[in-house]
Design a protein around this motif. Structure first.
Motif, PDB file in Angstrom:
ATOM      1  N   LEU A 170       7.174   5.741   3.263  1.00 27.56           N
ATOM      2  CA  LEU A 170       8.104   5.061   2.349  1.00 27.56           C
ATOM      3  C   LEU A 170       7.482   3.801   1.764  1.00 27.56           C
ATOM      4  O   LEU A 170       7.725   3.462   0.600  1.00 27.56           O
ATOM      5  N   VAL A 171       6.665   3.115   2.577  1.00 25.77           N
ATOM      6  CA  VAL A 171       5.969   1.932   2.059  1.00 25.77           C
ATOM      7  C   VAL A 171       4.953   2.345   1.001  1.00 25.77           C
ATOM      8  O   VAL A 171       4.807   1.680  -0.038  1.00 25.77           O
ATOM      9  N   ASP A 172       4.256   3.454   1.237  1.00 23.73           N
ATOM     10  CA  ASP A 172       3.317   3.972   0.226  1.00 23.73           C
ATOM     11  C   ASP A 172       4.056   4.339  -1.058  1.00 23.73           C
ATOM     12  O   ASP A 172       3.545   4.118  -2.166  1.00 23.73           O
ATOM     13  N   GLU A 173       5.250   4.889  -0.895  1.00 20.57           N
ATOM     14  CA  GLU A 173       6.069   5.248  -2.062  1.00 20.57           C
ATOM     15  C   GLU A 173       6.474   4.003  -2.843  1.00 20.57           C
ATOM     16  O   GLU A 173       6.499   4.000  -4.078  1.00 20.57           O
ATOM     17  N   MET A 174       6.783   2.931  -2.129  1.00 20.90           N
ATOM     18  CA  MET A 174       7.120   1.664  -2.788  1.00 20.90           C
ATOM     19  C   MET A 174       5.937   1.140  -3.604  1.00 20.90           C
ATOM     20  O   MET A 174       6.112   0.653  -4.729  1.00 20.90           O
ATOM     21  N   LEU A 175       4.742   1.243  -3.029  1.00 18.22           N
ATOM     22  CA  LEU A 175       3.553   0.789  -3.749  1.00 18.22           C
ATOM     23  C   LEU A 175       3.304   1.635  -4.993  1.00 18.22           C
ATOM     24  O   LEU A 175       2.899   1.113  -6.039  1.00 18.22           O
ATOM     25  N   THR A 176       3.554   2.944  -4.884  1.00 15.33           N
ATOM     26  CA  THR A 176       3.379   3.833  -6.039  1.00 15.33           C
ATOM     27  C   THR A 176       4.323   3.460  -7.175  1.00 15.33           C
ATOM     28  O   THR A 176       3.959   3.532  -8.360  1.00 15.33           O
ATOM     29  N   LYS A 177       5.532   3.027  -6.798  1.00 14.26           N
ATOM     30  CA  LYS A 177       6.534   2.661  -7.808  1.00 14.26           C
ATOM     31  C   LYS A 177       6.461   1.182  -8.202  1.00 14.26           C
ATOM     32  O   LYS A 177       7.389   0.656  -8.811  1.00 14.26           O
ATOM     33  N   LYS A 178       5.368   0.534  -7.807  1.00  9.30           N
ATOM     34  CA  LYS A 178       5.087  -0.851  -8.207  1.00  9.30           C
ATOM     35  C   LYS A 178       6.089  -1.861  -7.638  1.00  9.30           C
ATOM     36  O   LYS A 178       6.348  -2.897  -8.240  1.00  9.30           O
ATOM     37  N   TYR A 179       6.680  -1.548  -6.492  1.00  5.53           N
ATOM     38  CA  TYR A 179       7.541  -2.530  -5.834  1.00  5.53           C
ATOM     39  C   TYR A 179       6.667  -3.553  -5.125  1.00  5.53           C
ATOM     40  O   TYR A 179       5.650  -3.203  -4.504  1.00  5.53           O
ATOM     41  N   LYS A 180       7.077  -4.784  -5.177  1.00  2.91           N
ATOM     42  CA  LYS A 180       6.335  -5.847  -4.509  1.00  2.91           C
ATOM     43  C   LYS A 180       6.731  -5.900  -3.040  1.00  2.91           C
ATOM     44  O   LYS A 180       7.908  -6.019  -2.706  1.00  2.91           O
ATOM     45  N   LEU A 181       5.743  -5.809  -2.160  1.00  2.10           N
ATOM     46  CA  LEU A 181       6.017  -5.846  -0.730  1.00  2.10           C
ATOM     47  C   LEU A 181       6.292  -7.283  -0.292  1.00  2.10           C
ATOM     48  O   LEU A 181       5.603  -8.213  -0.695  1.00  2.10           O
ATOM     49  N   LYS A 182       7.306  -7.432   0.551  1.00  2.00           N
ATOM     50  CA  LYS A 182       7.690  -8.749   1.055  1.00  2.00           C
ATOM     51  C   LYS A 182       7.453  -8.802   2.560  1.00  2.00           C
ATOM     52  O   LYS A 182       7.127  -7.802   3.196  1.00  2.00           O
ATOM     53  N   ASP A 183       7.645  -9.983   3.129  1.00  2.00           N
ATOM     54  CA  ASP A 183       7.506 -10.098   4.580  1.00  2.00           C
ATOM     55  C   ASP A 183       8.551  -9.255   5.296  1.00  2.00           C
ATOM     56  O   ASP A 183       8.308  -8.748   6.393  1.00  2.00           O
ATOM     57  N   GLU A 184       9.726  -9.070   4.665  1.00  2.00           N
ATOM     58  CA  GLU A 184      10.756  -8.212   5.263  1.00  2.00           C
ATOM     59  C   GLU A 184      10.248  -6.787   5.420  1.00  2.00           C
ATOM     60  O   GLU A 184      10.523  -6.120   6.430  1.00  2.00           O
TER      61      GLU A 184
END
Length: 621
Positions: A241-255
């Motif tokens: 799911l984190v990889d999917e977030m990166l694919t969709k250009k979501y910015k990763l946070k400390d959360e």
């Protein structure tokens, strides 16, 4: 002829006047009767004295020569009505209201306020009852999506997953449109559920449902999904799911990384290895860790292992960019800087030169430029204090927090207390660090310190923590006495502690007596065991399942030892055959059989029973 015609005209005019007068009076009468009927049907007018005055008896002038402009007059006599008003009420005077007026619907915002107030008071069952009984059954009020989101979110926080999904299905059947917050709350319910297998199945079905309906998750839904799959043990889905977030250009946070660390904690076999990778990815993405991140990392250090040695070497080799680590068989140096001696030396600064030398060779995988060192063998890293060495030890961990401008809190130091070596010198240095960082000690830290010292049988130092509690102006709690019970090796010490508990205004519970029972069983002290069992009866305590299982296990252990002794097996203690032991066991068995008939075992409640046993109430607004 003219005179006769004139007389005829006079007669005709008089006749018409009389006819008009009669019709006017009749019309006036009908109008007043109509008004009278309307007034009688009005509840408010029936209850007022003014109504009676307006509906007094009236008369129409029966004379035919009344003026055509006069439409009748109301009588001035009100004496009869005045007397009627003074009469006591009768049964027939009661007015029955319509049931719809008794259960008057409120505006939807009023229901929001009622439910929110009950949730604030932690009355979850009552809040659910507002929707299911008051709104849907009694008042036939139609709830909106906000009502359902409130209740689903509340059920999600306490892990009441069954009710959360029931409300979700109810929401869909009613045709109420779901919102992103609805799915966030449902995944939170999966994450907090005490039943991980069921929660994982529901999370997968919900995830598939979102895919079928082409519902695009936002960052909050992604975080809830990572938390749900991570806490239920599906680390593969959580990381994907984190990889999917990166694919969709979501910015990763400390959360995002905090939820991944929570997922790592569920894997007790290799969670620490996964946590090292999460930390390295966090540095690569230039995400600044929070205080919560450090606390989660310490929890992972305490609870999780590195797992397979080959995979661990591979991961650490990636972190320090050293491919030769896979083929290198590192071993612990059998010197003063051996693995077991390192923690003590790290925390004792009696010799500053030695400390500087050790810090130079100490591994630290938290730094931006990680360093593995040459003194740690991967195959030998098994205990929490040994895993802490990979993070730079206690001082290196705190130094890394300082570099990220994060101030440790008492929870950080409490978790450090559980992973540092179990030595008095290490604990003293940690207390100095607490004072250096100007952090106030709380009772939880002191309870862990008492427990740590009691578990290594350092009972005197455990009791000395009480002076620390007094110096910090803290108040002891029931947990304090529970950990002090670990040091009660005999009946006299147990009696003394129970007296102290009573002097402080507390009452012994099943957990404290269970701890004393464990000590009594460990030392095969039958008198101590019987004393604890008698205290259960005297204090009218319902023993829990752990207490009962410990007694049963103690009884079975003695039976097995006696059978093995009779068969002549070796490695059986000699005291098993002594007279005092056999006599003590005989008395224990006789007492145990009677005791079982006299006590009531505390039933373990289902975690959702508190929400099902709801008394229906009528709420007033």
């Amino acid at each position: 002829m003219k005179i006769k015609n004139t007389e005829k005209m006079i007669v005709i005019n008089r006749f018409l006047r009389q006819l008009i007068n009669i019709k006017s009076a009749s019309s006036n009468y009908n109008q007043l009767c109509y008004k009278n009927v309307r007034c009688v049907s009005t509840v408010k007018d029936l209850q007022s004295k003014d109504f009676r005055k307006r509906t007094e008896t009236f008369s129409i002038n029966a004379e035919q020569n009344i003026d055509a402009d006069t439409f009748g007059t109301l009588t001035e006599n009100t004496e009869i009505n005045y007397k009627l008003d003074r009469l006591p009420p009768e049964d027939d005077d009661k007015i029955e209201y319509d049931k719809d007026e008794q259960h008057k619907r409120l505006h939807i915002s009023e229901y929001h306020k009622i439910i929110q107030e009950l949730i604030k008071q932690h009355k979850i069952a009552d809040a659910i009852d507002i929707l299911e009984t008051r709104m849907l059954k009694n008042e036939k009020a139609k709830p909106d999506y906000y009502v359902y989101n409130l209740l689903i979110g509340t059920c999600g926080k306490v892990g009441y997953i069954q009710k959360a999904f029931h409300l979700f299905n109810q929401m869909k059947k009613s045709g109420i449109k779901t919102t992103p917050a609805t799915y966030t709350c449902l995944f939170n319910a999966c994450a907090n559920s005490p039943y991980k297998d069921d929660a994982l199945k529901r999370a997968k079905k919900l995830h598939n449902l979102m895919s079928l309906k082409s519902i695009e998750p936002n960052i909050y839904i992604y975080h809830a999904m990572i938390k749900a799959f991570g806490r239920t043990g599906d680390l593969l889905t959580a990381f994907s799911l984190v990889d999917e977030m990166l694919t969709k250009k979501y910015k990763l946070k400390d959360e995002t990384f905090n939820f991944l660390l929570q997922a790592c904690i569920t894997d007790k076999e290799a969670g620490f290895r996964h946590a090292l990778l999460v930390w390295r990815k966090m540095i690569q993405k230039r995400v600044r860790p929070s205080l919560y991140t450090y606390n989660l990392l310490l929890k992972c250090t305490r609870e999780c292992s590195l797992g397979d040695e080959f995979e661990t070497r591979k991961v650490i080799g990636q972190i320090i960019d050293d491919p030769h680590l896979l083929t290198t068989e590192s071993k612990l140096e059998e010197s003063n800087t051996s693995e077991k001696d390192i923690p003590n030396t790290l925390l004792c600064n009696d010799n500053e030169n030695n400390l500087a030398l050790i810090e130079e060779n100490r591994p630290n995988l938290l730094d931006v430029k990680p360093y593995f060192g040459n003194i740690v063998g991967i195959s030998e890293i098994k205990s929490p204090e040994e895993r802490l060495i990979l993070l730079g030890g206690c001082s290196g961990f705190l130094k890394n927090m300082k570099s990220n401008k994060i101030k440790p809190d008492i929870k950080t130091f409490t978790q450090l207390l559980e992973v540092i070596p179990s030595t008095l010198s290490a604990e003293k240095v940690l207390l100095k660090e607490i004072s250096k960082n100007k952090v106030n000690i709380d009772i939880d830290f002191c309870n862990i310190l008492i427990k740590k010292r009691s578990l290594r049988f350092d009972y005197e130092e455990a009791k000395n923590v009480l002076s620390l509690i007094n110096s910090e102006n803290l108040s002891v709690d029931i947990v304090t006495f529970g950990v002090l019970a670990l040091g009660c090796k005999n009946k006299n010490e147990a009696k003394s502690l129970i007296k102290i508990i009573a002097d402080h205004g507390f009452r012994v519970n099943s957990e404290i007596l269970g701890t004393m029972l464990a000590q009594a069983c460990y030392h095969f002290n039958f008198g101590y065991v019987v004393y604890v069992m008698n205290m259960v009866k005297h204090e009218e305590i319902k023993p829990n399942k752990i207490f009962m299982d410990r007694l049963k296990r103690f009884d079975n252990t003695i039976k097995d030892l006696m059978k093995k002794r009779q068969k002549g097996e070796k490695d059986i203690p000699d005291f098993i055959q002594s007279y005092y032991f056999k006599e003590g066991y005989r008395k224990f068995q006789n007492f145990y059989k009677k005791w079982l008939l006299e006590v009531t075992v505390d039933e373990e409640l289902h975690p959702w029973d508190q929400f099902n046993n709801c008394k229906k109430k009528n709420f007033s607004v």
